[in-house]
Design an enzyme around this catalytic site. Structure first.
Site, short mmCIF file in Angstrom:
data_model
loop_
_atom_site.label_atom_id
_atom_site.label_comp_id
_atom_site.label_asym_id
_atom_site.label_seq_id
_atom_site.Cartn_x
_atom_site.Cartn_y
_atom_site.Cartn_z
N GLU A 1 36.55 39.05 42.98
CA GLU A 1 36.47 40.35 42.31
C GLU A 1 37.37 41.36 43.03
OE1 GLU A 1 32.57 41.32 40.87
OE2 GLU A 1 32.82 43.43 41.38
N GLU B 1 35.89 51.56 41.68
CA GLU B 1 34.59 52.09 41.27
C GLU B 1 34.51 53.57 41.62
OE1 GLU B 1 31.29 48.82 41.90
OE2 GLU B 1 32.55 48.96 43.68
#
Length: 293
Positions: free
Chosen positions: A114, A118
């Site tokens: 990943e 964010e």
């Protein structure tokens, strides 16, 4: 009266810092090399369809007490440039995570890769945190090794759309904000660099357990709905089934030579002024697990 005039002049000539600084020019703008893609051509709704709305070129996601929402690219990529312009919600947003990221968690549950951008919600008067992260064969369980670097921003991300992007190629990952590189993650060996195909995701969800002040401040649904807007999607690169001759977009003017001197100066400026957490400098971390540090 004279002192008052002088004070007013100083306010005009010397505006306060914070959300008003101008970034230095990186000299090269990768986003300008990638055309905008219509949402429906590149993505599908993954969850929370009732919390997703599309109006012209803007996709709106929102979170309330019942659920959030997310979307996923139709195709997996093994490298490329992946970006979107995003506008965040002002006010009380503690506990809320708004994201744009790459992942293969559905295909490799338990040991997925990943790469994250964010936005971690906050309370009035405090800035959003932009967290970048890289997982390599990490699952979110106790064995996961996060590589978090957190930034504040040189503008208010709730006032307008700004472009955020991940450029992932076989040699490095570069995170961009309005084409300013803020972080690089280089491939030092295959064990600590994602090489398997990943999909592109976007989402808004409740991350109260950790997002704001390490979970001390939770999402408060008296302020719902929490809204995030996305547009100007840019995806270009090598899909999982592309030929071996495929080359992803370059992060810099000279392919295969890394960032330019001007880009490195912009990156240094961003990290010197806005980097607030670096996992490599955290004395509580076990750095035998992060040899890149």
């Amino acid at each position: 009266m004279a002192l008052s005039l002088i004070f007013l002049a100083l306010l005009v000539l010397c505006p306060s810092s914070g959300h008003s600084q101008r970034s230095p020019s990186p000299g090269y703008y990768p986003s300008s090399r990638v055309p905008t893609s219509p949402f429906d051509r590149e993505f599908r709704t993954l969850w929370g369809s009732q919390h997703q709305r599309r109006e012209q070129d803007v996709v709106t996601l929102w979170l309330d007490k019942s659920t959030g929402s997310g979307f996923k690219s139709l195709r997996p990529y093994r490298s490329g440039y992946f970006g979107a312009s995003i506008k965040l919600q002002p006010g009380f947003t503690a506990g809320v995570d708004t994201s744009l990221y790459l992942s293969n968690n559905q295909e490799h549950p338990g040991d997925h890769d990943e790469v994250d951008i964010e936005f971690l919600g906050t309370t009035p008067g405090k800035p959003y945190s932009l967290q970048t992260n890289v997982f390599v064969r990490g699952s979110g369980d106790r064995n996961v090794i996060g590589r978090e670097m957190k930034f504040t921003l040189w503008f208010d991300p709730t006032q307008d759309f700004h472009h955020y992007a991940i450029l992932w190629n076989p040699n490095q990952i570069v995170f961009f904000v309005d084409d300013v590189p803020i972080r690089t993650y280089n491939r030092k060996n295959e064990a600590i660099f994602p090489t398997r195909p990943m999909w592109v995701y976007g989402s808004i969800w409740d991350a109260s357990d950790w997002a704001t002040e390490n979970g001390r401040i939770k999402a408060d649904y008296r302020y719902q709905p929490f809204v995030a807007k996305y547009k100007n999607f840019k995806l270009a690169g090598c899909t999982a089934d592309s030929s071996s001759s495929c080359r992803p977009p370059s992060p810099a003017p000279m392919r295969n030579r890394g960032l330019s001197r001007q880009q490195m100066a912009a990156l240094t400026w961003a990290q010197r002024n806005f980097l607030v957490y670096n996992y490599c400098h955290d004395p509580k971390r076990d750095h035998t697990q992060t040899p890149e540090c």
